[in-house]
Design a protein around this motif. Structure first.
Motif, PDB file in Angstrom:
ATOM      1  N   GLN A   1       1.220  -1.075  -0.107  1.00  0.00           N
ATOM      2  CA  GLN A   1      -0.021   0.165  -0.001  1.00  0.00           C
ATOM      3  C   GLN A   1       0.703   1.134  -0.059  1.00  0.00           C
ATOM      4  O   GLN A   1       1.898   1.093   0.589  1.00  0.00           O
ATOM      5  N   ASP A   2      -0.025   2.060  -0.810  1.00  0.00           N
ATOM      6  CA  ASP A   2       0.881   3.665  -0.687  1.00  0.00           C
ATOM      7  C   ASP A   2       1.792   4.094   0.178  1.00  0.00           C
ATOM      8  O   ASP A   2       1.672   4.514   1.017  1.00  0.00           O
ATOM      9  N   SER A   3       3.185   4.206   0.261  1.00  0.00           N
ATOM     10  CA  SER A   3       4.026   4.989   0.799  1.00  0.00           C
ATOM     11  C   SER A   3       5.249   5.315   0.236  1.00  0.00           C
ATOM     12  O   SER A   3       5.635   4.886  -1.215  1.00  0.00           O
ATOM     13  N   VAL A   4       5.425   6.691   0.487  1.00  0.00           N
ATOM     14  CA  VAL A   4       7.403   6.768  -0.250  1.00  0.00           C
ATOM     15  C   VAL A   4       8.182   7.724   0.286  1.00  0.00           C
ATOM     16  O   VAL A   4       7.672   8.176   1.843  1.00  0.00           O
ATOM     17  N   ALA A   5       8.977   7.344   0.232  1.00  0.00           N
ATOM     18  CA  ALA A   5      10.124   7.842   1.517  1.00  0.00           C
ATOM     19  C   ALA A   5      11.110   8.960   0.525  1.00  0.00           C
ATOM     20  O   ALA A   5      11.089   8.525  -0.442  1.00  0.00           O
TER      21      ALA A   5
ATOM     22  N   PHE B   1      12.086  10.715   5.308  1.00  0.00           N
ATOM     23  CA  PHE B   1      10.952  10.931   6.034  1.00  0.00           C
ATOM     24  C   PHE B   1      10.317  10.111   5.323  1.00  0.00           C
ATOM     25  O   PHE B   1      10.239   9.423   3.737  1.00  0.00           O
ATOM     26  N   LEU B   2       9.150   9.782   5.526  1.00  0.00           N
ATOM     27  CA  LEU B   2       7.622   8.931   4.896  1.00  0.00           C
ATOM     28  C   LEU B   2       6.423   9.888   5.170  1.00  0.00           C
ATOM     29  O   LEU B   2       6.243  10.386   5.545  1.00  0.00           O
ATOM     30  N   LEU B   3       6.206   9.704   3.562  1.00  0.00           N
ATOM     31  CA  LEU B   3       4.927  10.219   2.936  1.00  0.00           C
ATOM     32  C   LEU B   3       4.566   8.967   3.343  1.00  0.00           C
ATOM     33  O   LEU B   3       4.771   8.281   2.136  1.00  0.00           O
ATOM     34  N   ASN B   4       3.269   8.994   4.110  1.00  0.00           N
ATOM     35  CA  ASN B   4       1.978   8.771   4.736  1.00  0.00           C
ATOM     36  C   ASN B   4       2.944   6.768   5.420  1.00  0.00           C
ATOM     37  O   ASN B   4       3.827   6.544   4.606  1.00  0.00           O
ATOM     38  N   CYS B   5       1.798   6.268   6.085  1.00  0.00           N
ATOM     39  CA  CYS B   5       2.618   5.382   6.732  1.00  0.00           C
ATOM     40  C   CYS B   5       1.383   3.940   6.705  1.00  0.00           C
ATOM     41  O   CYS B   5       0.637   3.739   7.269  1.00  0.00           O
ATOM     42  N   SER B   6       1.836   3.066   5.518  1.00  0.00           N
ATOM     43  CA  SER B   6       0.714   2.125   5.668  1.00  0.00           C
ATOM     44  C   SER B   6       1.100   0.831   6.554  1.00  0.00           C
ATOM     45  O   SER B   6       1.722   1.074   6.865  1.00  0.00           O
ATOM     46  N   PRO B   7      -0.252   0.283   6.495  1.00  0.00           N
ATOM     47  CA  PRO B   7      -0.317  -0.970   7.129  1.00  0.00           C
ATOM     48  C   PRO B   7       0.981  -2.114   7.134  1.00  0.00           C
ATOM     49  O   PRO B   7       1.866  -2.672   7.438  1.00  0.00           O
ATOM     50  N   GLU B   8       1.496  -1.836   5.764  1.00  0.00           N
ATOM     51  CA  GLU B   8       3.153  -2.811   5.754  1.00  0.00           C
ATOM     52  C   GLU B   8       4.233  -2.008   5.780  1.00  0.00           C
ATOM     53  O   GLU B   8       5.220  -2.607   5.377  1.00  0.00           O
ATOM     54  N   VAL B   9       4.110  -1.419   6.703  1.00  0.00           N
ATOM     55  CA  VAL B   9       5.350  -0.476   7.019  1.00  0.00           C
ATOM     56  C   VAL B   9       6.849  -1.233   7.041  1.00  0.00           C
ATOM     57  O   VAL B   9       7.750  -1.019   7.118  1.00  0.00           O
ATOM     58  N   ARG B  10       6.628  -2.442   8.063  1.00  0.00           N
ATOM     59  CA  ARG B  10       7.228  -3.240   8.299  1.00  0.00           C
ATOM     60  C   ARG B  10       8.493  -3.585   7.177  1.00  0.00           C
ATOM     61  O   ARG B  10       9.380  -3.371   7.193  1.00  0.00           O
ATOM     62  N   GLN B  11       7.569  -4.078   6.376  1.00  0.00           N
ATOM     63  CA  GLN B  11       8.169  -4.963   5.182  1.00  0.00           C
ATOM     64  C   GLN B  11       8.479  -4.100   4.014  1.00  0.00           C
ATOM     65  O   GLN B  11       9.932  -4.463   4.014  1.00  0.00           O
ATOM     66  N   GLN B  12       8.225  -3.035   3.991  1.00  0.00           N
ATOM     67  CA  GLN B  12       8.700  -1.447   4.204  1.00  0.00           C
ATOM     68  C   GLN B  12      10.107  -1.270   3.629  1.00  0.00           C
ATOM     69  O   GLN B  12      10.909  -1.193   3.212  1.00  0.00           O
ATOM     70  N   LEU B  13      10.490  -1.006   5.282  1.00  0.00           N
ATOM     71  CA  LEU B  13      11.576  -0.427   6.011  1.00  0.00           C
ATOM     72  C   LEU B  13      12.517  -1.572   5.740  1.00  0.00           C
ATOM     73  O   LEU B  13      13.744  -1.242   5.347  1.00  0.00           O
ATOM     74  N   GLU B  14      12.352  -2.987   5.711  1.00  0.00           N
ATOM     75  CA  GLU B  14      12.738  -3.941   5.560  1.00  0.00           C
ATOM     76  C   GLU B  14      13.397  -4.233   3.886  1.00  0.00           C
ATOM     77  O   GLU B  14      14.518  -5.064   3.628  1.00  0.00           O
ATOM     78  N   SER B  15      12.590  -3.408   3.053  1.00  0.00           N
ATOM     79  CA  SER B  15      13.068  -3.813   1.454  1.00  0.00           C
ATOM     80  C   SER B  15      14.171  -2.546   1.298  1.00  0.00           C
ATOM     81  O   SER B  15      14.720  -2.219   0.091  1.00  0.00           O
ATOM     82  N   PHE B  16      14.313  -1.663   1.678  1.00  0.00           N
ATOM     83  CA  PHE B  16      15.279  -0.910   1.614  1.00  0.00           C
ATOM     84  C   PHE B  16      16.416  -0.528   2.626  1.00  0.00           C
ATOM     85  O   PHE B  16      16.061   0.350   3.542  1.00  0.00           O
ATOM     86  N   ALA B  17      17.067  -0.505   3.011  1.00  0.00           N
ATOM     87  CA  ALA B  17      18.791  -0.414   3.786  1.00  0.00           C
ATOM     88  C   ALA B  17      18.767   0.999   4.265  1.00  0.00           C
ATOM     89  O   ALA B  17      18.658   0.794   5.088  1.00  0.00           O
ATOM     90  N   PRO B  18      18.279   1.815   3.652  1.00  0.00           N
ATOM     91  CA  PRO B  18      18.352   3.362   3.802  1.00  0.00           C
ATOM     92  C   PRO B  18      17.838   3.233   5.365  1.00  0.00           C
ATOM     93  O   PRO B  18      17.879   4.607   5.476  1.00  0.00           O
TER      94      PRO B  18
ATOM     95  N   SER C   1      16.263   4.920  14.300  1.00  0.00           N
ATOM     96  CA  SER C   1      16.472   4.604  13.070  1.00  0.00           C
ATOM     97  C   SER C   1      16.099   6.635  12.190  1.00  0.00           C
ATOM     98  O   SER C   1      16.379   6.623  12.849  1.00  0.00           O
ATOM     99  N   PRO C   2      16.421   5.879  11.299  1.00  0.00           N
ATOM    100  CA  PRO C   2      16.932   7.306  10.299  1.00  0.00           C
ATOM    101  C   PRO C   2      16.371   8.058   9.657  1.00  0.00           C
ATOM    102  O   PRO C   2      15.747   9.339   9.465  1.00  0.00           O
ATOM    103  N   ILE C   3      14.427   7.646  10.351  1.00  0.00           N
ATOM    104  CA  ILE C   3      13.113   8.532   9.789  1.00  0.00           C
ATOM    105  C   ILE C   3      12.841   9.109  10.719  1.00  0.00           C
ATOM    106  O   ILE C   3      12.725   9.192  11.549  1.00  0.00           O
ATOM    107  N   ARG C   4      13.152  11.036  10.200  1.00  0.00           N
ATOM    108  CA  ARG C   4      13.034  12.008  11.176  1.00  0.00           C
ATOM    109  C   ARG C   4      11.335  12.348  10.960  1.00  0.00           C
ATOM    110  O   ARG C   4      11.254  13.255  11.701  1.00  0.00           O
ATOM    111  N   GLY C   5      10.631  11.851  10.436  1.00  0.00           N
ATOM    112  CA  GLY C   5       9.744  12.705  10.493  1.00  0.00           C
ATOM    113  C   GLY C   5       8.353  11.649   9.282  1.00  0.00           C
ATOM    114  O   GLY C   5       8.917  10.609   8.574  1.00  0.00           O
TER     115      GLY C   5
END
Lengths: 289, 289
Positions: free
Chosen positions: B39-43, B51-68, B77-81
Motif C-alpha cells: 500500500q501507498d507510501s513514499v520515502a 521522511f515517510l510520506l504516509n505510513c502504510s499497514p505494511e510499513v515493516r515489510q517496506q522498511l525491511e525492503s530498503f536498507a537506508p 531509526s534514520p526516519i526523521r518524520g
C-alpha cells in the motif's frame, strides 16, 4: 486439523524496524543462521473452513503466503473467524486490514472487545450492520467453531495492553490461552503467559510463549530496563525446566522476541531447547495434529 | 533528493486479501503480466535524513525492503518524520507498528490529528512524554523538514475517512497533497484527489492518484456500486487527458487499486498511460529528482 504458523515473532517482528541488536543486524545482513519472522499468528483449518488465532499487523503478507486462506470468488474469504488471545497490538492490529466490507466474525473476551471499541478505526469494520459479528469467549467453556473444531478459552496471567494501562482495570480476561479441539486431538495455543501453572497439560500440540530466553534478556543487552516478568512473559529456559514431565507429542515456542538467542540455529540456547524435546516455531511451518 | 516508492497500491494492496478479481487471481497465480504491490507510501531522503510520506499497514515489510531506512545502532531509526496526507487507514495504520518506544515526529493537519486521537491505540506511541511529537501542516505554508528538504501542504478535494464519516464534519484539511522542495527541485505527491484543478503545476516529479482507470470501474466489474468520484478519486483516464499540457519531467501514478487495468503491463490502458508520457508506479522504484 491443519495448523499453519503464519507468524512466530513477538511484537515488532524479526528483525524489528528500530532494532540493530546482533540478531537483527545478522538476519538483515544474512550473516546469522536465523530466519526472519512476522508477528505471531496461527491458522487452524478443518476442510475448507479456516480460523485465525490472533491477527497480526502483517496479516496481508501472511494470507498471501498460504493459498488455502485466499479467496475463491470475486469477494470472498475462507476465514470463518478470528480468535484473539489479548488486546496487544501485535495480536489485533491486523483486524483493521481485514476490511473492504468483508463480513468478519471476531471471538474475544468482553475485556478485549471493550479495549478494541475504544478505537474510532473500528468503524471501518462496521460499515454495515452485518459486517462485524462479535462472539464472546467465555473462560473454560467449550464452544463450536466450524466443521468439527471446538474452542475452550482459559485464563492466563498477563497484562492489560500497554496502550490501555492508564485507563482500564486489570481483568482475568485480559490474556487467555486457547484449546482448540478436533475429536480427540487438542492444540493448546498460549503465546503470552506470565506463569505456566494454569496451562492445561492434555495437549497433542502445545504452542507456548517463547518471547524471551531469560528474565533479564533486555537488561543484559542494554535494550531496556524491563524484565520478561514485567512484561508478563515466562522465560523459555524456565518453561523447558518446568514442563520436563509434560507428555505432549509436539511442543513448540512461538511469539519469539528479536533478541531471543533461540532464534539463532547454531546457538547453545537453541540446542538446549531442542535437547529438551521442543522446537522453535518458524513462519510457514505446517503441523498436522 | 532521493525518492523511493515503498508501496504503490491503493487501500487493500495488490492482490487484496478478499479479492478474487481477474487482476488479483492473475497476480497470485503468476499468469498475469503484473507485479504485486504494497500500500501507498513514499520515502524521501536527503543525505542520511529520511521522511515517510504516509505510513502504510505494511510499513515493516517496506522498511525491511530498503536498507537506508534501517537502524544503525541498537535502538535507532534514520526516519526523521512521517507526513500524512489524510486519515485513511491505508495511509495511517502503519504508525501503530512504529512503536517499541522509538521517538516519532508526525506531520499532519489538525483534522487528521484529531481523527487519530480518537483511537486508544495511539497511547502506544505516547509511553513517554517525548515519544510522539506532532508537527502541524498548515495549508500553503512552507516549512523545513531536515537537511535542505522543505514541505508545503496544499488542500485537495477528498473525503473524511470512512470510519469517521458518521461523527466528523468535513474539512478542507481532511485530504492534502504535499510539495517537497530541495533547492529548485520539486516533488508533488497527491495520492488521493477527487479533482485535479488545485494541483500545483510546477513539479519536477508528480506522483498522482492512480486509484481507478475509469469512474465506473468497480460497477463494471460487479464489485460494488460506488463510482471513483464517490470515493474522491479522479480517474487516470481523465487525468492524462486534462494534464496533457503539464510540463513535468517525471509523471507517475501511485495508490493504484487492485482492479485497475493499468497494473497489467500488456493492457491497452497501460499502453495509453505510457503513450501519454506517464509511468505506472511500482514498489522499490527509485527516482532522483
Amino acid at each position: 486439523m491443519r495448523v499453519r504458523l503464519l507468524g512466530t515473532a513477538a511484537g515488532g517482528g524479526f528483525p524489528q524496524w528500530n532494532c540493530g541488536c546482533a540478531n537483527c543486524r545478522g538476519v538483515r545482513a544474512g550473516t546469522l543462521a536465523a530466519r526472519a519472522r512476522t508477528q505471531d499468528s496461527v491458522a487452524v483449518g478443518d476442510g475448507g473452513d479456516w480460523f485465525l488465532l490472533n491477527c497480526s499487523p502483517e496479516v496481508r503478507q501472511q494470507l498471501e503466503s498460504f493459498a488455502p486462506l485466499q479467496p475463491r470468488a470475486p469477494r470472498d474469504s475462507p476465514i470463518r473467524g478470528i480468535l484473539l488471545t489479548n488486546g496487544d497490538l501485535d495480536h489485533c492490529l491486523g483486524l483493521f486490514s481485514l476490511r473492504e466490507a468483508q463480513p468478519l466474525v471476531v471471538y474475544t473476551t468482553p475485556a478485549v472487545r471493550a479495549g478494541l471499541e475504544r478505537n474510532a478505526m473500528l468503524q471501518t469494520l462496521q460499515r454495515s450492520r452485518d459486517q462485524l459479528m462479535w462472539k464472546t469467549l467465555i473462560l473454560d467453556e467449550e464452544q463450536p467453531l466450524a466443521g468439527e473444531l471446538l474452542v475452550t478459552p482459559f485464563a492466563l496471567p498477563g497484562n492489560v495492553p500497554l496502550h490501555l494501562k492508564a485507563t482500564v482495570a486489570p481483568s482475568l480476561e485480559d490474556n487467555i490461552g486457547l484449546r482448540i479441539r478436533h475429536g480427540e486431538r487438542r492444540l493448546i495455543y498460549a503465546p503470552g503467559a506470565a506463569t505456566i501453572d494454569a496451562l492445561p497439560r492434555d495437549a497433542d500440540c502445545l504452542l507456548l510463549d517463547g518471547t524471551f530466553w531469560s528474565d533479564d534478556e533486555l537488561i543484559r543487552l542494554g535494550l531496556g530496563e524491563r524484565r520478561a516478568s514485567d512484561m508478563a512473559h515466562f522465560p523459555v529456559r524456565e518453561s523447558i525446566a518446568q514442563l520436563k514431565a509434560m507428555n505432549t507429542r509436539q511442543k513448540l515456542f512461538t511469539h519469539i522476541n528479536n533478541t531471543n538467542p533461540i532464534l539463532v540455529e547454531d546457538s547453545p540456547e537453541r540446542r538446549a531447547v531442542e535437547a529438551a524435546g521442543w522446537r522453535v516455531g518458524e513462519d510457514h511451518l505446517e503441523l498436522t495434529i
